[in-house]
Design an enzyme around this catalytic site. Structure first.
Site, PDB file in Angstrom:
ATOM      1  N   LEU A 129      -2.199  13.548  25.137  1.00 57.38           N
ATOM      2  CA  LEU A 129      -2.193  13.631  24.213  1.00 57.38           C
ATOM      3  C   LEU A 129      -2.443  11.999  23.314  1.00 57.38           C
ATOM      4  O   LEU A 129      -2.135  11.667  24.304  1.00 57.38           O
ATOM      5  CB  LEU A 129      -0.891  13.929  23.506  1.00 57.38           C
ATOM      6  CG  LEU A 129      -0.658  13.694  21.838  1.00 57.38           C
ATOM      7  CD1 LEU A 129      -0.968  14.735  20.837  1.00 57.38           C
ATOM      8  CD2 LEU A 129       0.787  13.714  21.704  1.00 57.38           C
ATOM      9  N   SER A 130      -3.101  11.886  22.883  1.00 56.42           N
ATOM     10  CA  SER A 130      -3.782  10.334  22.332  1.00 56.42           C
ATOM     11  C   SER A 130      -4.610   9.729  23.231  1.00 56.42           C
ATOM     12  O   SER A 130      -5.799  10.440  24.067  1.00 56.42           O
ATOM     13  CB  SER A 130      -2.771   9.922  21.738  1.00 56.42           C
ATOM     14  OG  SER A 130      -3.053   8.708  21.217  1.00 56.42           O
ATOM     15  N   ASN A 131      -4.433   8.530  23.080  1.00 55.39           N
ATOM     16  CA  ASN A 131      -5.005   7.595  25.040  1.00 55.39           C
ATOM     17  C   ASN A 131      -4.226   8.948  26.137  1.00 55.39           C
ATOM     18  O   ASN A 131      -5.560   8.873  26.731  1.00 55.39           O
ATOM     19  CB  ASN A 131      -4.306   7.047  25.035  1.00 55.39           C
ATOM     20  CG  ASN A 131      -5.113   5.565  24.419  1.00 55.39           C
ATOM     21  OD1 ASN A 131      -5.047   5.648  23.497  1.00 55.39           O
ATOM     22  ND2 ASN A 131      -3.642   4.985  24.000  1.00 55.39           N
ATOM     23  N   VAL A 190      -5.562  16.520  23.422  1.00 52.04           N
ATOM     24  CA  VAL A 190      -4.807  16.650  21.756  1.00 52.04           C
ATOM     25  C   VAL A 190      -5.354  15.608  21.513  1.00 52.04           C
ATOM     26  O   VAL A 190      -4.400  14.655  21.637  1.00 52.04           O
ATOM     27  CB  VAL A 190      -2.924  17.126  22.321  1.00 52.04           C
ATOM     28  CG1 VAL A 190      -2.418  17.496  20.569  1.00 52.04           C
ATOM     29  CG2 VAL A 190      -3.517  18.583  23.090  1.00 52.04           C
ATOM     30  N   HIS A 200      -1.081  12.472  13.527  1.00 51.61           N
ATOM     31  CA  HIS A 200      -0.902  11.476  15.427  1.00 51.61           C
ATOM     32  C   HIS A 200       0.291  12.121  15.612  1.00 51.61           C
ATOM     33  O   HIS A 200       0.170  12.133  16.917  1.00 51.61           O
ATOM     34  CB  HIS A 200      -2.319  10.785  15.322  1.00 51.61           C
ATOM     35  CG  HIS A 200      -1.766   9.899  16.060  1.00 51.61           C
ATOM     36  ND1 HIS A 200      -3.647  11.163  16.769  1.00 51.61           N
ATOM     37  CD2 HIS A 200      -1.916   9.686  17.420  1.00 51.61           C
ATOM     38  CE1 HIS A 200      -3.281   9.987  17.850  1.00 51.61           C
ATOM     39  NE2 HIS A 200      -2.246   9.851  18.458  1.00 51.61           N
TER      40      HIS A 200
END
Length: 569
Positions: free
Chosen positions: A240-242, A265, A505
């Site tokens: 997720l994210s980074n 994601v 986010h």
């Protein structure tokens, strides 16, 4: 190939499991359990606190959020953990890897989920996604901190973080991060910002290292079923994210065919010549977005206004930017309109901008760009660009220092550490530092460092599923997932792309007043995408079509319902 250090194995049973450290959903949603001895918590206490803070930082565990009812669960999952420090051949500092092997590992399916932490979080930073999905199914899960994490070093007492999470002095134990020549005046050293390795350039390799370590630990845990290899074990990478960006980077770096599927994601992913890299739009937002918040676009947006009026600080930002020659308009209203027009011209979409106002109020844009600038320029703690430093105030004593590994986000401030420097005595004191960080985007050294973070093209037959919220104000869809997917398709690849309306986010933000009512959680769509990837690999089910998830709607004032999610079938 990486090298692995000493391996620590721990058992987690009888009230101390893999998924929640025995806390269960109720405990994860509640307050952190106090340490028996606040100055010297045990490794088990630190692990429990780290798992708790990782869940709270990622998932919406609010009673109205639907976790554990509409989606997700936190069952008791007993098993073993194996952890070590891995080191790439060219790296100065190691990255932490950890493998969780449930007692109920499905020896017939033989599945390893590989996950990278979100943000710059520590080793448990993907547990709410990868662990929650994989461990209850009897899958092993391998994690990497991507060369970041919260192994903070404090020169005041010469301590860092040992393999078990406890604090130790240099020379007394192998530490997660051991900078050389650190003085008290330099402040706190943080691995992501100060290692000198530019860890983001190696995100994909960190993920692949975790996969290799996972296979090796499955051999160790179940020698009677060894060897576990990429040929006889299904490996699914997710983040997720980074962490989402890291697994997409791993897809491009995977020349040996380790990975069988990738689910990203809200990925922070960059393709050179497509979209915009995080440092570019984050440094822009840090400067311009506060001045834009008086515009009508932000009417009734949570955290953008107080009592319906723009805060004076935002009018001051517009005036300060005009004084610096960055805006031409003279009145506060016109300055807000000009700043907003500049953001839109850079590709910002209004849905993302509204949500990005939250990141202004939490000072996330400045926090992120400070750390990334230092990492890109390979600066140590005493040489951060813009005169910035991470410092622990005198009152932040041993009790707070003991919590850093368990509660730190990997990018201060937080857990008693403050972000110092980059200020003046004007009415907009943080603007000088923000402008210096924005101007660094023109620095050739920094731009070259960003180029090394660009994703490479994955192999043709690798299943890739990308899930992104259309209201993401931190990693806007228009700058990251959308151009990445378009690039893949132009090269003949066939990724699955789910765009989730009303999702932003940070699921953890949905518990904030006025925020959850307007948005949807993203985690259930990540779980659904992982389900579909697994069904494709296990049953041969066709990959799903792209989906705009058109029937999804905001949660509203009540509890989240399955109908609001309208998950793709």
């Amino acid at each position: 190939m990486p090298t692995f250090g000493d391996i620590r194995c721990t058992m987690h049973r009888h009230g101390d499991d893999l998924l929640s450290a025995g806390l269960g959903l109720r405990g994860l949603a509640g307050l952190a359990t106090p340490f028996a001895h606040p100055f010297s918590p045990t490794a088990a206490e630190l692990r429990r606190r780290a798992i708790h803070s990782s869940w709270k930082g990622i998932a919406d565990l609010d009673p109205l959020g639907g976790f554990g009812d509409v989606y997700g669960a936190v069952p008791d999952v007993p098993g073993r953990e194996y952890t070590t420090f891995a080191r790439l051949p060219h790296a100065r500092s190691p990255h932490r890897v950890l493998v969780q092997v449930p007692d109920a590992f499905d020896r017939r399916k033989r599945v390893l989920v590989v996950a990278a932490s979100s943000g710059s979080r520590g080793i448990y930073g993907a547990i709410a996604l990868a662990g929650c999905w994989g461990l209850p199914k009897g899958f092993a899960v391998a994690y990497t901190d991507k060369g970041a994490g919260s192994g903070y070093v404090d020169p005041a007492d010469g301590t860092g973080v040992a393999l078990d999470g406890t604090r130790a002095r240099t020379g007394d134990a192998v530490l997660e991060f051991e900078p050389e020549g650190l003085s008290v005046d330099d402040g706190i050293a943080v691995k992501h910002a100060h290692s000198g390795d530019h860890p983001e350039a190696d995100w994909g390799r960190h993920v692949l290292d975790a996969a290799r370590f996972g296979l090796a630990m499955l051999d160790r845990a179940m020698p009677e079923d060894a060897p576990f290899t990429a040929q006889n074990t299904i490996i699914i990478a997710t983040g997720l994210s980074n962490g989402g960006g890291a697994v997409l980077r791993a897809a491009g770096d995977d020349t040996m065919g380790l990975l069988d599927a990738v689910v990203a994601v809200a990925p922070n992913v960059y393709v050179e010549g497509h979209g915009r890299p995080l440092y570019d739009y984050a440094s822009e937002a840090s400067v311009l977005l506060p001045a834009a918040l008086a515009a009508p676009l932000f009417d009734e947006v949570p955290f953008a206004r107080v009592a319906g009026l723009p805060l004076p600080a935002w009018a001051l930002r517009g005036a300060a930017l005009r004084a610096h020659g960055r805006l031409a308009a003279q009145s506060p209203v016109a300055q807000a309109d000009e700043a907003l027009a500049m953001l839109r011209a850079g590709g910002w979409q209004d849905d993302a901008l509204r949500v990005a106002a939250t990141s202004v109020s939490l000072d996330l844009w400045r926090t992120i760009t400070v750390a990334y600038a230092s990492a890109y320029l390979r600066r140590g703690a005493g040489r951060m660009p813009g005169g910035f430093a991470y410092r622990a105030p005198p009152l932040a004593g041993a009790t707070l220092r003991a919590t850093w590994w368990a509660e730190g986000s990997g990018v201060p401030p937080g857990a008693g550490i403050v972000l110092a420097g980059g200020t003046d005595l004007s009415l907009d004191p943080t603007l000088p530092g923000r402008l210096s960080l924005r101007d660094l985007w023109q620095d050739d050294t920094l731009r070259d460092a960003v180029r090394t973070t660009a994703a490479a093209l994955p192999r043709d037959n690798l299943p890739i599923l990308v899930v992104q919220g259309t209201h993401d104000g931190m990693i806007p869809l228009a700058f990251s997932a959308a151009p990445y997917v378009a690039w893949l398709r132009a090269a003949g690849r066939r990724p699955v792309f789910w765009q989730v309306p009303h999702a932003q986010h940070f699921d953890a933000f949905l518990a904030f007043p006025g925020f959850g009512e307007r948005h949807l959680p993203l985690l259930p769509f990540g779980f659904a995408a992982l389900d579909r990837a697994w069904q494709h690999l296990d049953q041969g089910r066709a990959l799903p079509e792209d989906a705009a998830v058109r029937d999804a709607r905001p949660r509203g004032a009540g509890r989240l319902t399955a109908g609001a999610l309208a998950l793709p079938g």
